[in-house]
Motif scaffolding. Structure first.
Motif, PDB file in Angstrom:
ATOM      1  N   ARG A   1       0.849  -1.191   0.000  1.00  0.00           N
ATOM      2  CA  ARG A   1       0.000   0.000   0.000  1.00  0.00           C
ATOM      3  C   ARG A   1       0.880   1.235   0.000  1.00  0.00           C
ATOM      4  NH1 ARG A   1      -3.733  -2.155   4.947  1.00  0.00           N
ATOM      5  NH2 ARG A   1      -4.565  -3.967   3.869  1.00  0.00           N
ATOM      6  N   VAL A   2       0.445   2.237  -0.723  1.00  0.00           N
ATOM      7  CA  VAL A   2       1.157   3.513  -0.702  1.00  0.00           C
ATOM      8  C   VAL A   2       0.115   4.590  -0.472  1.00  0.00           C
ATOM      9  CG1 VAL A   2       2.556   5.161  -1.991  1.00  0.00           C
ATOM     10  CG2 VAL A   2       2.991   2.710  -2.241  1.00  0.00           C
ATOM     11  N   SER A   3       0.385   5.451   0.509  1.00  0.00           N
ATOM     12  CA  SER A   3      -0.503   6.590   0.717  1.00  0.00           C
ATOM     13  C   SER A   3       0.296   7.862   0.466  1.00  0.00           C
ATOM     14  CB  SER A   3      -1.070   6.585   2.138  1.00  0.00           C
ATOM     15  OG  SER A   3      -0.028   6.567   3.073  1.00  0.00           O
TER      16      SER A   3
ATOM     17  N   ALA B   1       6.559  13.427  -2.732  1.00  0.00           N
ATOM     18  CA  ALA B   1       7.165  13.617  -1.413  1.00  0.00           C
ATOM     19  C   ALA B   1       6.096  13.496  -0.340  1.00  0.00           C
ATOM     20  CB  ALA B   1       7.823  14.992  -1.337  1.00  0.00           C
ATOM     21  N   GLY B   2       6.443  12.854   0.752  1.00  0.00           N
ATOM     22  CA  GLY B   2       5.495  12.673   1.843  1.00  0.00           C
ATOM     23  C   GLY B   2       4.765  11.350   1.781  1.00  0.00           C
ATOM     24  N   ALA B   3       4.964  10.594   0.699  1.00  0.00           N
ATOM     25  CA  ALA B   3       4.254   9.315   0.557  1.00  0.00           C
ATOM     26  C   ALA B   3       4.822   8.277   1.521  1.00  0.00           C
ATOM     27  CB  ALA B   3       4.377   8.802  -0.869  1.00  0.00           C
ATOM     28  N   THR B   4       3.941   7.372   1.947  1.00  0.00           N
ATOM     29  CA  THR B   4       4.356   6.277   2.831  1.00  0.00           C
ATOM     30  C   THR B   4       4.042   4.952   2.146  1.00  0.00           C
ATOM     31  OG1 THR B   4       3.992   7.547   4.842  1.00  0.00           O
ATOM     32  CG2 THR B   4       3.968   5.159   5.062  1.00  0.00           C
ATOM     33  N   ALA B   5       5.056   4.102   2.061  1.00  0.00           N
ATOM     34  CA  ALA B   5       4.865   2.768   1.481  1.00  0.00           C
ATOM     35  C   ALA B   5       4.799   1.753   2.616  1.00  0.00           C
ATOM     36  CB  ALA B   5       6.017   2.432   0.549  1.00  0.00           C
TER      37      ALA B   5
ATOM     38  N   ALA C   1       7.844   2.718   5.179  1.00  0.00           N
ATOM     39  CA  ALA C   1       8.846   3.754   4.932  1.00  0.00           C
ATOM     40  C   ALA C   1       8.152   4.988   4.379  1.00  0.00           C
ATOM     41  CB  ALA C   1       9.890   3.253   3.940  1.00  0.00           C
ATOM     42  N   THR C   2       8.546   6.147   4.887  1.00  0.00           N
ATOM     43  CA  THR C   2       8.000   7.414   4.398  1.00  0.00           C
ATOM     44  C   THR C   2       9.102   8.170   3.668  1.00  0.00           C
ATOM     45  OG1 THR C   2       6.428   7.526   6.215  1.00  0.00           O
ATOM     46  CG2 THR C   2       6.915   9.587   5.082  1.00  0.00           C
TER      47      THR C   2
END
Lengths: 91, 457
Positions: free
Chosen positions: B131-133, B150-154, B181-182
């Motif tokens: 998932r990536v947000s 930038a700022g995405a979290t996997a 990981a962000t």
């Protein structure tokens, strides 16, 4: 070469296509079974690890163009079959 | 699919050349012109690209096709596609993603979709549950080639899940196992990982702007190297594969430089930061539960009664609410692994069942071909389960070569390969509770090569 408008069109079409990927993969498996063993072997040779049209042509003593044309005819046949099956399931 | 006109014939011919031969710039331009403002041609083009990817998948080709290589800019042998036990959904997603990638081949010298101004990473591979947000917390729709801002979290869920991302400068980041990981920073790359495993191959960074990686215990500064990092709430484990990485402990500011082939652990107890040689994974492994159930074990309940003579600890199978199966599961140390497989590796287990039924043993392995992990699941289900065995302590010895490997067709008689790293073991039994207890489980190198089950004296 491409403007943004064309890129957007391509992207939209791709998303539509991607949504049916699983159905298509199922259909492909069924359609491959409908090919003759000779034609299925050709597809498998082409798409096996390291498979290339050039290698197949050399092995079979045929021209690259001739093998490529045969392969592409098989791809057309598979696409027809897949589309038919996917349309049938979606109906 | 018969072409209705000359344009259709030409499209088929150009696609044929694209797929089977080396297409020149002139023909590529011609293909672009044919697709322009013609939705039907575009649909047909994408159908061919998708079929090409699906056939490659179905026929087992491990490497990307020349078309895909051109599309992704991949170097020869640098990118491999996973087959084996990928979930159905992942197969479809990958095939669909190649269709997305296929767009790029029409953009020589440009080769990218319009991107957001703050776009900084591209998703290169994914497997399992990923998932990536975005920075706003909203989920990002995933496909290979997706640009991540930038700022995405996997987040990768489950021991065999992973995703790889690439920065525009070629820096590659692998997020694997149960990890998060962000990614942030524009001019200076920055990654925060509070748990799990990341592996990175970092391109040379601008002077004074190293890639920063932060965990709960440490801060890493990377100017250009390859490293492997496992982080948890208790510990940060860093191994430098190439070059060097500076690690600074957050709590006290103590720093060490970890050079190629070395590793260091920073823990919450502020133990000395000792840089050691990174050892190859062991050939043996084991756990006897005498000192309790290690907190890193994923499933199982410690027990200290009803065990064989002289044993002070065992582990009872616990119900997994999702699968409705009772199981005992080892830790899943993605980076270190548990042990490496040899031709004569044997698994041993001393166990008891109050109500004998089937018992399955699983282990997960990984390889790192061309820097891209491939994970495999293996199963052994041949342990006898006679009623007469109820309540008896028995020791089973099973050569790993007797395990079956999972593929998309199910478990097949394909043994694990020598050199694969085992990073998880699990033992399971069905519901209702069969009273499965394991007193000891261990792995040795050497043995008879046969499955043996003996009573414990």
């Amino acid at each position: 070469m491409f403007d943004d408008g064309l890129l957007e069109q391509l992207a939209e079409q791709t998303v539509v296509h991607a949504k049916r990927a699983n159905e298509r993969l199922d259909a492909l498996r069924q359609c491959l079974k409908l090919l003759s063993s000779r034609h299925r072997a050709l597809i498998e040779q082409r798409y096996a690890t390291g498979g290339s049209v050039k290698a197949i042509a050399e092995q079979a003593g045929r021209s690259v163009n001739s093998v490529s044309v045969t392969l592409h005819a098989l791809r057309q046949k598979l696409l027809e079959c897949i589309e038919h099956k996917v349309a049938g399931e979606g109906a | 699919m018969t072409s209705p006109d000359g344009e259709g014939d030409r499209l088929h011919d150009l696609v044929r050349v694209l797929l089977d031969e080396e297409i020149g710039e002139a023909k590529l331009c011609e293909l672009s012109e044919l697709l322009r403002d013609d939705p039907a041609a575009m649909r047909r083009y994408l159908a061919y690209m998708s079929l090409d990817a699906e056939l490659a998948w179905e026929c087992g080709r491990a490497e990307l096709s020349p078309v895909e290589k051109r599309a992704t800019g991949a170097r020869e042998g640098s990118v491999r596609r996973r087959r084996s036990w990928l979930a159905r959904g992942a197969v479809g997603a990958a095939a669909a993603a190649v269709a997305v990638v296929a767009i790029f081949i029409l953009l020589p010298g440009q080769q990218q979709l319009p991107i957001a101004a703050d776009s900084m990473l591209i998703l290169k591979h994914l497997s399992g549950e990923v998932r990536v947000s975005g920075g706003d917390g909203q989920p990002v729709n995933l496909a290979l080639g997706t640009r991540i801002s930038a700022g995405a979290t996997a987040t990768t869920l489950g021991p065999t899940s992973f995703a790889t991302f690439a920065y525009d400068d070629g820096t590659r980041i692998l997020v694997a196992g149960d990890s998060q990981a962000t990614f942030s920073g524009q001019n200076q790359k920055s990654i925060e990982t509070l748990r799990g495993t990341i592996s990175a191959a970092v391109a040379p960074q601008p002077a004074g702007q190293p890639l920063l990686v932060t965990t709960q215990q440490a801060r890493l500064e990377v100017l250009g190297t390859e490293f492997l990092l496992a982080a948890s709430a208790d510990e940060t484990d860093l191994q430098a594969k190439e070059g060097s990485v500076k690690l600074t402990r957050v709590a006290d500011g103590e720093s060490v430089v970890v050079a190629q082939g070395k590793r260091v652990e920073a823990d919450v107890f502020l133990s000395d930061l000792v840089v050691r040689d990174a050892q190859p994974p062991p050939s043996t492994w084991g756990e006897d539960f005498e000192a309790g159930l290690p907190h890193t074990w994923m499933a199982g309940k410690f027990i200290s009664a009803g065990l064989p003579d002289r044993s002070r600890g065992g582990v009872q199978a616990q119900l997994d609410k999702e699968t409705q199966i009772y199981g005992v599961t080892s830790p899943h140390p993605w980076s270190k692994g548990l042990f490496v497989i040899h031709a004569d590796t044997h698994l041993h287990m001393t166990y008891q069942m109050e109500r004998p039924d089937w018992v399955n043993l699983f282990f997960i392995t990984r390889t790192d071909d061309a820097g891209l992990p491939t994970t495999f699941l293996h199963k052994f289900s041949g342990l006898p389960a006679a009623r007469a065995d109820a309540g008896r302590w028995r020791t089973a010895t099973i050569p790993l070569s007797d395990f079956q490997r999972k593929s998309e067709r199910g478990f097949e008689d394909v043994p694990p390969r020598v050199g694969e790293l085992v990073f998880g073991i699990s033992c399971s039994a069905p519901k209702p509770n069969r009273g499965l207890v394991i007193d000891r489980i261990w792995v040795t190198q050497g043995g008879s090569g046969k499955v043996v089950v003996e009573d414990v004296e």
